[in-house]
Design a protein around this motif. Structure first.
Motif, mmCIF file in Angstrom:
data_model
loop_
_atom_site.group_PDB
_atom_site.id
_atom_site.type_symbol
_atom_site.label_atom_id
_atom_site.label_comp_id
_atom_site.label_asym_id
_atom_site.label_seq_id
_atom_site.Cartn_x
_atom_site.Cartn_y
_atom_site.Cartn_z
ATOM 1 N N ALA A 1 -4.337 -8.319 5.975
ATOM 2 C CA ALA A 1 -3.388 -9.011 5.700
ATOM 3 C C ALA A 1 -4.325 -8.980 3.780
ATOM 4 N N LEU A 2 -5.686 -8.917 3.537
ATOM 5 C CA LEU A 2 -6.371 -9.231 2.358
ATOM 6 C C LEU A 2 -6.929 -7.822 1.877
ATOM 7 N N GLY A 3 -6.053 -6.517 2.713
ATOM 8 C CA GLY A 3 -6.127 -4.974 2.286
ATOM 9 C C GLY A 3 -5.400 -4.857 1.560
ATOM 10 N N VAL A 4 -3.907 -5.426 2.205
ATOM 11 C CA VAL A 4 -2.499 -5.683 2.106
ATOM 12 C C VAL A 4 -2.576 -6.391 0.890
ATOM 13 N N LEU A 5 -3.188 -7.730 0.358
ATOM 14 C CA LEU A 5 -3.662 -8.330 -0.717
ATOM 15 C C LEU A 5 -3.965 -7.904 -1.802
ATOM 16 N N VAL A 6 -4.950 -6.617 -2.220
ATOM 17 C CA VAL A 6 -5.601 -6.319 -3.130
ATOM 18 C C VAL A 6 -3.775 -5.129 -3.767
ATOM 19 N N PHE A 7 -3.388 -4.610 -2.727
ATOM 20 C CA PHE A 7 -2.453 -4.281 -2.906
ATOM 21 C C PHE A 7 -1.397 -4.943 -3.681
ATOM 22 N N ALA A 8 -1.061 -5.861 -3.799
ATOM 23 C CA ALA A 8 0.250 -6.695 -3.930
ATOM 24 C C ALA A 8 -0.664 -7.011 -5.520
ATOM 25 N N GLY B 1 9.019 4.816 2.784
ATOM 26 C CA GLY B 1 8.512 5.542 4.059
ATOM 27 C C GLY B 1 7.012 5.711 4.334
ATOM 28 N N PHE B 2 6.817 6.141 3.207
ATOM 29 C CA PHE B 2 5.087 6.396 2.962
ATOM 30 C C PHE B 2 4.252 5.045 3.206
ATOM 31 N N GLY B 3 4.656 3.648 2.544
ATOM 32 C CA GLY B 3 4.589 2.683 2.855
ATOM 33 C C GLY B 3 4.247 2.527 4.294
ATOM 34 N N LEU B 4 5.636 2.419 5.190
ATOM 35 C CA LEU B 4 5.425 2.486 6.500
ATOM 36 C C LEU B 4 4.706 3.062 7.582
ATOM 37 N N ILE B 5 4.685 4.506 7.027
ATOM 38 C CA ILE B 5 3.130 5.434 7.153
ATOM 39 C C ILE B 5 1.754 4.758 7.413
ATOM 40 N N ILE B 6 1.764 4.861 6.097
ATOM 41 C CA ILE B 6 0.268 4.429 5.876
ATOM 42 C C ILE B 6 -0.590 2.948 6.626
ATOM 43 N N GLY B 7 1.017 1.797 6.514
ATOM 44 C CA GLY B 7 0.117 0.462 6.542
ATOM 45 C C GLY B 7 -0.004 0.490 8.329
ATOM 46 N N PRO B 8 0.157 0.769 9.277
ATOM 47 C CA PRO B 8 -0.488 0.960 10.524
ATOM 48 C C PRO B 8 -2.289 1.614 10.313
ATOM 49 N N ALA B 9 -1.903 2.822 9.497
ATOM 50 C CA ALA B 9 -3.091 3.119 8.892
ATOM 51 C C ALA B 9 -4.009 2.611 8.951
ATOM 52 N N MET B 10 -3.653 1.948 7.693
ATOM 53 C CA MET B 10 -4.749 0.919 7.167
ATOM 54 C C MET B 10 -5.555 -0.328 8.502
ATOM 55 N N PHE C 1 4.896 2.540 -6.866
ATOM 56 C CA PHE C 1 3.743 0.902 -6.345
ATOM 57 C C PHE C 1 3.868 -0.563 -6.054
ATOM 58 N N VAL C 2 5.119 -0.780 -6.648
ATOM 59 C CA VAL C 2 5.972 -2.461 -5.872
ATOM 60 C C VAL C 2 6.001 -1.871 -4.779
ATOM 61 N N ILE C 3 6.993 -0.886 -4.435
ATOM 62 C CA ILE C 3 7.444 -0.495 -3.276
ATOM 63 C C ILE C 3 6.214 -0.735 -2.247
ATOM 64 N N LEU C 4 5.866 0.107 -2.422
ATOM 65 C CA LEU C 4 4.636 0.336 -1.714
ATOM 66 C C LEU C 4 4.350 -0.911 -0.796
ATOM 67 N N ALA C 5 3.393 -2.040 -2.318
ATOM 68 C CA ALA C 5 2.952 -2.949 -1.608
ATOM 69 C C ALA C 5 3.600 -4.173 -1.131
ATOM 70 N N ASN C 6 5.302 -3.616 -0.952
ATOM 71 C CA ASN C 6 6.313 -4.589 -0.172
ATOM 72 C C ASN C 6 6.271 -3.610 0.787
ATOM 73 N N ALA C 7 6.518 -2.452 1.040
ATOM 74 C CA ALA C 7 6.812 -1.919 2.498
ATOM 75 C C ALA C 7 5.448 -2.350 3.663
ATOM 76 N N LEU C 8 4.008 -2.255 2.595
ATOM 77 C CA LEU C 8 2.571 -2.029 4.105
ATOM 78 C C LEU C 8 2.857 -3.474 4.598
ATOM 79 N N SER D 1 5.424 -12.809 -2.722
ATOM 80 C CA SER D 1 5.518 -13.639 -1.442
ATOM 81 C C SER D 1 4.956 -12.707 -0.224
ATOM 82 N N VAL D 2 4.373 -12.052 -0.491
ATOM 83 C CA VAL D 2 3.692 -10.251 0.168
ATOM 84 C C VAL D 2 2.456 -11.962 0.026
ATOM 85 N N VAL D 3 1.569 -12.001 -1.385
ATOM 86 C CA VAL D 3 0.417 -12.811 -1.628
ATOM 87 C C VAL D 3 0.188 -13.774 -0.934
ATOM 88 N N VAL D 4 1.732 -14.702 -1.256
ATOM 89 C CA VAL D 4 0.948 -16.436 0.030
ATOM 90 C C VAL D 4 1.231 -15.774 1.381
#
Length: 514
Positions: A247-254, A186-195, A54-61, A127-130
């Motif tokens: 950005a707020l969607g990613v913030l929740v994951f982060a 890799g999954f984060g790089l795929i679902i990132g654009p999907a968000m 999950f940490v990796i996913l939040a970093n890739a998004l 850094s992702v959060v900020v």
């Protein structure tokens, strides 16, 4: 010694592979407290791997979430005088993160080796959060460039995560832990654009005759105030900052990942200087033995040929992979008269989504079996060779139509994605096997810096080759898109050759004993 520490000491003195000497245990050392995870008979730490995933996913998004709306963001910032120049400015924003990561990758690796893996992961998530949130608030090109650059500069956790994954599993389970890293990345790089795409779903591209018009409509519909006028009123926060919602969607994951970081135990050995004494050092002065051992452990990673060659394998395949990611989309949406498939953006999204989910399922089920059977070197070499005939067949897909095209394309895309993640997993294992634990942070940080440079070159090179090939459709040698996929195959073959002797020593198949 207290009653609490005595059982722990007994455990380490009698665990399989332990020397049985009291000097092997330091109760205050976080690395010693989790050393049992690396025992030969230790089970797979699934709980830690899930948290790490999950940490990796939040970093890739945050890396990939910008792609769906980047075109319109540049247009909305009014920096491009012509529409043809939008891609130029979008490319700068896309590469600014990689440039920042390239400049600080080694530094974060050194910090991880000196102060701990978990601290670097916490800094990366912060850094992702900020900075990703500030990017969503960007009102100028320079603010967008600066926030993406700082996001890359202050987030060096990918290399640290790879080092950490190798330290919480025994050698026989390393394929599982490294597979988790490559799969979730890799999954984060795929679902990132999907968000981003989810906020603009229900746009039917088939109703548009012009791909340019359909793309502009798609990007503009990403703006929540335009798509949902009843929810986001004119003059509201999201009307003023139309890119903040992603950005707020990613913030929740982060934020969730930030909490999970504190449940991950530290693996770095510290708070002690006692070192194990080899049999040949028996009878020597302890101070001189400690000094000699430290000198051996501080040997430069740049004189370690196994590490250098493993890093080159990782970099070459990364260049191939990111160029393929860009070229696949360009090729699929280009017209059939140019050798493409005439797909819409939504069609490409469907192919990538199905491929990503299939890859994730394979990695979590069958992949560990294949990885154990092949070993890390062949796990890196074989997929690159198998990918060559698959890529060679891609230009011929334009001869197909309907269900047959979709069936063949999905099989090829799924297989290619699985092969790509397998090669990444193998290269991660090779890099960590080639150095000792005390150097893994710096080693992975250095490889992260170098690979960021290759990832900056890949899209530019791939896009340039694709544009050039569109002008040579009728040449007798490698016409049109045949040359594009030959370009990809060249780097796949080069990666495979780098896994052979004398380039890659066989010693990288097993981790260095510490």
């Amino acid at each position: 010694m207290t009653e609490e520490k005595q059982p722990l000491l007994d455990h380490y003195q009698h665990r399989p592979g332990s020397s049985g000497r009291a000097s092997a245990l330091h109760p205050k050392c976080p690395g010693c407290r989790v050393a049992h995870l690396r025992d030969k008979n230790a089970p797979v730490p699934f709980k830690l791997l899930v948290l790490l995933g999950f940490v990796i996913l939040a970093n890739a998004l945050p890396i990939a979430v910008v792609y769906p709306f980047l075109y319109f963001m540049i247009e909305d910032l009014h920096v491009a005088k012509r529409k043809e120049d939008i891609g130029y400015y979008a490319g700068w924003i896309g590469s600014s993160l990689m440039i920042g990561r390239m400049l600080t990758g080694v530094l974060w690796g050194v910090i991880a080796d000196r102060y701990g893996r978990r601290k670097v992961m916490v800094c990366g998530i912060l850094s992702v959060v900020v900075f990703n949130t500030l990017f969503g608030l960007s009102t100028s090109l320079w603010m967008a460039l600066l926030t993406r650059f700082l996001l890359g500069g202050f987030n060096g956790m990918l290399g640290t995560v790879k080092a950490y994954a190798s330290e919480i599993c025994s050698e026989q389970h390393q394929t599982i832990s490294m597979s988790m890293v490559s799969t979730m990345w890799g999954f984060g790089l795929i679902i990132g654009p999907a968000m981003g795409g989810y906020l603009a779903q229900a746009t039917d591209f088939s109703n548009f005759s012009s791909s340019v018009i359909s793309c502009e409509f798609f990007f503009s519909s990403l703006q929540p105030a335009i798509k949902y006028p009843n929810i986001f009123k004119s003059g509201s926060l999201f009307a003023r900052f139309p890119y903040l919602l992603q950005a707020l969607g990613v913030l929740v994951f982060a934020l969730i990942a930030l909490v999970m970081c504190f449940y991950l135990p530290e693996t770095l050995h510290k708070d002690h200087t006692s070192l194990e004494i080899d049999e040949e050092d028996t009878g020597k002065d302890p101070i001189s033995v400690e000094s000699d051992t430290k000198e051996k452990q501080s040997e430069s990673i740049f004189r370690n040929w196994g590490f250098i060659s493993s890093t080159m394998v990782y970099c070459l395949w990364s260049l191939h992979d990111i160029a393929y990611t860009e070229i696949f989309s360009l090729w699929a949406v280009s017209g059939r008269s140019y050798g493409g498939l005439g797909f819409t953006s939504s069609n490409v999204g469907e192919v990538l989504a199905i491929s990503g989910l299939s890859m994730l399922l394979f990695q979590l089920t069958l992949f560990p079996i294949f990885a154990k059977w092949l070993g890390p070197i062949r796990l890196t070499r074989v997929p690159t060779l198998v990918a060559i005939p698959i890529l060679t067949a891609y230009p011929f897909f334009s001869k197909l139509h309907g269900n047959s095209l979709w069936a063949i394309l999905l099989i090829a895309s799924i297989t290619k994605l699985i092969l790509g993640q397998a090669t990444f997993t193998g290269s991660f294992i090779l890099i960590n096997n080639s150095v000792k634990q005390a150097q893994r942070g710096a080693a992975n940080g250095f490889s992260l810096s170098i690979v960021s440079l290759f990832k900056a070159i890949g899209p530019a090179g791939g896009g340039s080759v694709f544009a050039w090939c569109q002008t040579r459709q009728h040449t007798w040698l490698l016409p049109g898109d045949h040359l594009v996929f030959f370009f990809l195959n060249f780097f796949a073959l080069l990666t495979a050759l780098m896994t052979c002797k004398p380039f890659l020593p066989s010693s990288t198949a097993h981790p260095i004993l510490e």
